[in-house]
Structures are given as C-alpha cells and as structure tokens.
Design a protein around this motif. Structure first.
Motif, PDB file in Angstrom:
ATOM      1  N   SER A  80       0.852  -1.191   0.000  1.00 19.61           N
ATOM      2  CA  SER A  80       0.000   0.000   0.000  1.00 19.61           C
ATOM      3  C   SER A  80       0.888   1.242   0.000  1.00 19.61           C
ATOM      4  O   SER A  80       2.071   1.154   0.320  1.00 19.61           O
ATOM      5  N   HIS A  83       3.995   5.364  -3.034  1.00 14.82           N
ATOM      6  CA  HIS A  83       4.854   6.547  -3.155  1.00 14.82           C
ATOM      7  C   HIS A  83       5.167   7.200  -1.817  1.00 14.82           C
ATOM      8  O   HIS A  83       5.655   8.331  -1.777  1.00 14.82           O
ATOM      9  N   LEU A  84       4.893   6.511  -0.745  1.00 16.59           N
ATOM     10  CA  LEU A  84       5.331   7.008   0.569  1.00 16.59           C
ATOM     11  C   LEU A  84       6.592   6.271   0.975  1.00 16.59           C
ATOM     12  O   LEU A  84       6.825   5.138   0.554  1.00 16.59           O
ATOM     13  N   LEU A  92       2.287   7.585   9.663  1.00 19.18           N
ATOM     14  CA  LEU A  92       0.848   7.652   9.385  1.00 19.18           C
ATOM     15  C   LEU A  92       0.092   6.706  10.319  1.00 19.18           C
ATOM     16  O   LEU A  92      -0.893   7.093  10.952  1.00 19.18           O
TER      17      LEU A  92
ATOM     18  N   MET B   1      -4.862  13.871  13.135  1.00 24.36           N
ATOM     19  CA  MET B   1      -5.039  12.655  12.335  1.00 24.36           C
ATOM     20  C   MET B   1      -5.364  12.994  10.876  1.00 24.36           C
ATOM     21  O   MET B   1      -4.761  12.462   9.952  1.00 24.36           O
ATOM     22  N   GLN B   4      -2.385  14.353   8.961  1.00 21.00           N
ATOM     23  CA  GLN B   4      -1.440  13.324   8.534  1.00 21.00           C
ATOM     24  C   GLN B   4      -1.971  12.579   7.300  1.00 21.00           C
ATOM     25  O   GLN B   4      -1.207  12.256   6.384  1.00 21.00           O
ATOM     26  N   ILE B   5      -3.283  12.321   7.299  1.00 19.67           N
ATOM     27  CA  ILE B   5      -3.899  11.625   6.158  1.00 19.67           C
ATOM     28  C   ILE B   5      -3.799  12.509   4.911  1.00 19.67           C
ATOM     29  O   ILE B   5      -3.418  12.044   3.826  1.00 19.67           O
ATOM     30  N   SER B   8      -0.204  12.625   3.710  1.00 19.72           N
ATOM     31  CA  SER B   8       0.155  11.382   3.016  1.00 19.72           C
ATOM     32  C   SER B   8      -0.422  11.358   1.604  1.00 19.72           C
ATOM     33  O   SER B   8       0.264  10.966   0.658  1.00 19.72           O
ATOM     34  N   LEU B  11       1.551  13.816  -0.583  1.00 19.23           N
ATOM     35  CA  LEU B  11       2.876  13.267  -0.903  1.00 19.23           C
ATOM     36  C   LEU B  11       2.779  12.193  -1.986  1.00 19.23           C
ATOM     37  O   LEU B  11       3.586  12.159  -2.920  1.00 19.23           O
ATOM     38  N   GLU B  12       1.784  11.328  -1.847  1.00 20.03           N
ATOM     39  CA  GLU B  12       1.619  10.250  -2.835  1.00 20.03           C
ATOM     40  C   GLU B  12       1.325  10.817  -4.220  1.00 20.03           C
ATOM     41  O   GLU B  12       1.864  10.342  -5.215  1.00 20.03           O
ATOM     42  N   ARG B  15       4.526  12.799  -5.537  1.00 14.83           N
ATOM     43  CA  ARG B  15       5.679  11.939  -5.867  1.00 14.83           C
ATOM     44  C   ARG B  15       5.403  11.038  -7.070  1.00 14.83           C
ATOM     45  O   ARG B  15       6.338  10.551  -7.693  1.00 14.83           O
ATOM     46  N   ASN B  16       4.118  10.824  -7.351  1.00  9.77           N
ATOM     47  CA  ASN B  16       3.789  10.004  -8.521  1.00  9.77           C
ATOM     48  C   ASN B  16       3.880  10.906  -9.752  1.00  9.77           C
ATOM     49  O   ASN B  16       2.881  11.443 -10.232  1.00  9.77           O
ATOM     50  N   LEU B  80      -6.272   1.764  -3.106  1.00 11.32           N
ATOM     51  CA  LEU B  80      -6.386   1.430  -1.672  1.00 11.32           C
ATOM     52  C   LEU B  80      -7.125   0.105  -1.509  1.00 11.32           C
ATOM     53  O   LEU B  80      -6.765  -0.734  -0.703  1.00 11.32           O
ATOM     54  N   THR B  85      -5.340  -2.168   1.497  1.00 15.56           N
ATOM     55  CA  THR B  85      -4.960  -1.215   2.553  1.00 15.56           C
ATOM     56  C   THR B  85      -6.006  -1.178   3.656  1.00 15.56           C
ATOM     57  O   THR B  85      -5.678  -0.951   4.820  1.00 15.56           O
ATOM     58  N   LEU B  89      -6.156  -0.606   7.680  1.00 16.66           N
ATOM     59  CA  LEU B  89      -6.825   0.573   8.252  1.00 16.66           C
ATOM     60  C   LEU B  89      -7.945   0.209   9.211  1.00 16.66           C
ATOM     61  O   LEU B  89      -8.161   0.896  10.214  1.00 16.66           O
ATOM     62  N   VAL B  94      -8.941   4.811  13.158  1.00 14.49           N
ATOM     63  CA  VAL B  94      -9.494   5.846  12.285  1.00 14.49           C
ATOM     64  C   VAL B  94     -10.851   5.387  11.720  1.00 14.49           C
ATOM     65  O   VAL B  94     -11.014   4.226  11.347  1.00 14.49           O
ATOM     66  N   TYR B  99     -10.980   9.297   7.648  1.00 10.42           N
ATOM     67  CA  TYR B  99      -9.984   9.014   6.612  1.00 10.42           C
ATOM     68  C   TYR B  99     -10.345   9.730   5.306  1.00 10.42           C
ATOM     69  O   TYR B  99      -9.498  10.388   4.690  1.00 10.42           O
TER      70      TYR B  99
END
Lengths: 238, 250
Positions: A80, A83-84, A92, B1, B4-5, B8, B11-12, B15-16, B80, B85, B89, B94, B99
């Motif tokens: 999962s 890209h992290l 997280l 929380m 941070q979600i 993330s 960033l995803e 970075r992609n 996901l 994932t 989770l 959460v 989320y």
C-alpha cells in the motif's frame, strides 16, 4: 482464551476449513503448520475478520466480543502507499492508532532505519515483510497472527525477531505463527496445530507431541509433521 | 489525524510524477496555446480574448477539476482497495469518515493550488477581476463537492487504479464534451445554448462553464443564479455521497 469451534469455511463448493476446533491461550505461542492450501491463511483471516465463515464460532473468553477488534494480522506483503517512504507509512499508522505500541526496540532490532527513506514501491520482499511485521506490532493488539514472518528475512533478522517474540509472549500476548521455517526456532512455540485439507490432524503442546511421536524419521517438529501428514515441510510425500 | 492523512495523500500524488504530469499537462497545454495565440494574433486582440475566455480557460479549469477532484481521487481509492490497505486501516482507530475527510482535504489543497496557478497564468493574458477570480475558485470548489463522492462510486466499480485510469478517459470525454460541444455548435447555429441546459443539468461541469462565461463577460446572464447553482451542486454531493457509501463499501 481464544476458542474456535466447528469452523467451516467454503469457497463456492470447495471446503477450505472443515469443522476446525482449537483453543489458544494468552501468554503462549502457537505454530500453525500445513502444506500450501491446507487452510492456514484462511483460518488466520477468519480469526482476523477478513473472511466470513459458513458455520461455527470464534470467541474470546466465551464472550460475543468482536474478536477481530483484538487481532493484528501480519500479511505476507505490504504494497500500500507505493509513493510514501517507510518512515512516513509508520508515522501515518502511529497517528491512526490511539495507543500505538512502542516499536523503537523492534525498529532497531530489524534495522528498519537502513531502509526507512525508501519508497514502498522500491522495497524488496524482505523489507516489505519487515514493515508488515512492524505495523502488526504497532497495532498493539492482544492477539498477533504472523503469516510466514521468517520467510525472506535474512538470518540475523530472523533470530532477533524470534527473540523479540519470546519476550512479547511473557507480556500476556497470544501469538499464532504460520511458518514453514522452523529450524532453529522450535523453542519459540508452546503448541503446534497441524492442518491438512482443511482439518486439524493433530494439536498439542510440544512436550506432549514429542512424547506421542517418539520414533520419528526426522528430528523435532519436522518429524512430528512427517508422521502426522506423511509429508515433509515443503511437499515431499512418504 | 486528518492532517497526517491529507499530508500522506498529497505526498503520494506529488511523488507520482507520471500522474502529476498527466494531471497538469492538459491544463497547461491550453495556457501555452493561449500564449502562442496572443503572440501570433497580436493585431486581433478581441479574437484572442474571445478565444481564451470562451475556449482555453474553461477547458483548462474543467480539466484540472476533473483530474484532481475525480480522476486522482478515483485512482487512489481504487488502489487502496486493490492493495488491501483497508485490511490494515480497519484495525486502526481511524473511522472511514475521518480518513475520507483527511483525503478530501488533500484533494482540496492540491486542486486549489493548481487552480490558483492556472488562473494567475491566464490573468497575465486576459483581464480577470479579483472578485471574478474568487467567484471562479468558489464555484470550482462547489463542483469539487459534487465530484468527490463520484470518485468513491467509480472506485467501487473499478477493480484497481489501472482499470480506473483507462475508464476515466471516456468519462472525462462525456463530462467535458457534453458541455463544450453543444455550447459551441448551438452558438454557431445562432441558438442560445442555455435553452438546452436542462438536458445537461446532470453534469456539474455545466454550472462551472456557465458561471465562467458570465464572469469572463462572454454571456450577460447566467442560466440560473449562484444560489441555485450552489443548492444543485450540494444536492448532487449529498445524493452521490449516499450512493458512494453503499457502492464503495460493498
């Protein structure tokens, strides 16, 4: 105490778990053995609530508590958030868990810092496994199910992980470990369950089974497994 | 929380590189086209102005809205699901709402940054007043509210991110060209496109396009008022959220 009674799980007409009954006590470590397709992972997924089942029951201390809430299941791979970075995924999850387990010791033991800046998509199988183990502990659950935790880890990591688990057992956690790699880790397990074709063929404590199967072709757990199933761990039939 | 979600998610997405480039490229191609038009048609400023306001700017904004609020979120959610994932989770503390809310903040931030950048780039070429600038942003965000739950519906239908990515192309064409083509051809044939808007009222892009044309002085009257647009888009968001909950959880 985790009690499983007459658990039946089917995929279409194929019965994967056939009237499985077993009892698991806190503060102990159980080894779940079986050939591929014997039903080990399915049993783990049923306990963890990832899979439903046709009939039977899974109870914690005879109560109707949702058992899956107290189970952490370590999956064989973690792919999962490709890209992290590893560190970011751990951060997280640390935020998503109200009372996360302090993983500092395990983090150091498994040398996670050596690949913490690596993107998940670039991790090797062993690194994915390590992260998966870290997350399973981070969840801070009473029951921890580890699916092939030693496979793909290097020798040093295997040994430190086994030592770490031994220490955790003393903290009243219940461990169920699915593993084909048992050489060198036999003293980790209190009891063994052997599954074949969805049925429990044998179960008992290490000492009881060693008394029961005195004259085995192979030494230790491999010998017991061979006597029960007629197979060696890996597939050869007698 | 939620921070941070959201972090993330951002960033995803950032970075992609392939996805990010693909998301920004269509919008920025039209900015480049606008620059070229501005330079090559220097003696025809009214034509250039009309071309940018009537075609390039609306298409850029629609592309950005679609790619960030629908396409990016759909692919992320489908992955996901495919990467299991949720098995992880669901064992954390959460809630699904928290989320998805955190993720929504991530989509919101990315979308608005790219929208502001695009509008600023266009503001160098045509006149966009400050009130218009903010009204356009506001309406874009109402459209986002309608599209965000749609991404859960699509992610619930498609098996993984790759399938979603390929299926989003025809969906983009339907959402985009069902608005731009009728508007263009009806205008050419001397008819008022707004007479036919009732047939396109299912498409959130309609409200964005109509508002854009009004704010950029292409038309003198909007089909409906801002309040009505807001109510319609919020209604879409609410109804689609109900469907999204059922379809994605299934």
């Amino acid at each position: 105490m985790l009690q499983i009674e007459n658990l039946v799980k089917k995929y279409d007409t194929n019965t994967v778990l056939d009237e499985v009954s077993a009892t698991f006590e806190e503060g102990k470590c159980y080894l779940l053995l079986g050939a591929n397709g014997a039903g080990k992972s399915t049993l783990a997924k049923c306990i963890a609530g990832d899979e439903g089942y046709e009939s039977g029951s899974i109870q914690w201390h005879n109560s109707s508590t949702n058992v899956s809430d107290i189970v952490a299941l370590q999956y064989q791979f973690f792919n999962s958030y490709p890209h992290l970075k590893v560190r970011e995924v751990i951060q997280l999850f640390q935020r998503l868990i109200v009372n996360p387990y302090d993983i500092n010791e395990l983090y150091t033991l498994l040398n996670v810092s050596s690949f913490e800046q690596t993107l998940i998509k670039n991790l090797s199988g062993g690194q994915q496994k390590t992260l998966s183990i870290i997350l399973a502990f981070l969840l801070n659950k009473k029951i921890i199910i580890l699916d092939e935790p030693f496979a793909t880890l290097d020798l040093q990591r295997k040994q430190v992980l086994a030592e770490f688990i031994k220490n955790q057992i003393h903290q009243d956690r219940l461990f169920i470990i699915i593993s084909h790699e048992i050489a060198g880790f036999e003293d980790l397990f209190d009891s063994i369950l052997i599954l074949q074709n969805g049925k429990i063929m044998e179960q008992g404590t290490m000492s009881d089974l060693k008394k029961k199967y005195k004259q085995t072709t192979f030494p230790g757990i491999e010998g017991i497994y061979f006597e029960v199933t007629g197979q060696v761990l890996g597939g050869y039939k007698k | 929380m939620t921070n941070q979600i959201a972090r993330s998610f951002i960033l995803e997405q950032v970075r992609n590189r392939g996805i990010l480039f693909g998301n920004l490229l269509p919008a920025f191609i039209f900015i480049i086209c606008s620059w070229i038009s501005k330079i090559s048609l220097i003696n025809n400023p009214d034509t250039v102005d009309y071309l940018i306001k009537g075609q390039f700017l609306p298409i850029s904004l629609m592309m950005l809205l679609f790619t960030f609020s629908l396409s990016g979120a759909t692919i992320y959610l489908a992955d996901l699901k495919a990467n299991k994932t949720y098995h992880w989770l669901k064992r954390t503390n959460v809630s699904p709402f928290t989320y998805y809310f955190g993720m929504g903040i991530g989509v919101f931030l990315l979308m608005n940054v790219s929208l502001v950048a695009t509008l600023l780039a266009y503001a160098l070429l045509i006149h966009i007043s400050l009130p218009s600038f903010f009204i356009i942003l506001l309406v874009c965000n109402f459209v986002f509210l309608a599209f965000y739950p749609t991404s859960f519906i699509l992610a619930g239908i498609f098996k993984n991110g790759n399938v979603a990515q390929s299926m989003l192309v025809p969906i983009l064409i339907i959402f985009m060209f069902s608005i731009t083509m009728p508007a263009m051809f009806l205008t050419i044939s001397g008819k008022n496109p707004q007479d036919y808007y009732i047939f396109l009222s299912w498409n959130p892009m309609l409200y964005l396009n109509d508002m854009l044309q009004y704010q950029l002085n292409i038309i003198h009257e909007m089909w409906l008022s801002y309040g009505q647009y807001a109510i319609i888009l919020l209604f879409f968001s609410f109804v689609l959220s109900l469907f999204a909950k059922k379809i994605y959880q299934k």
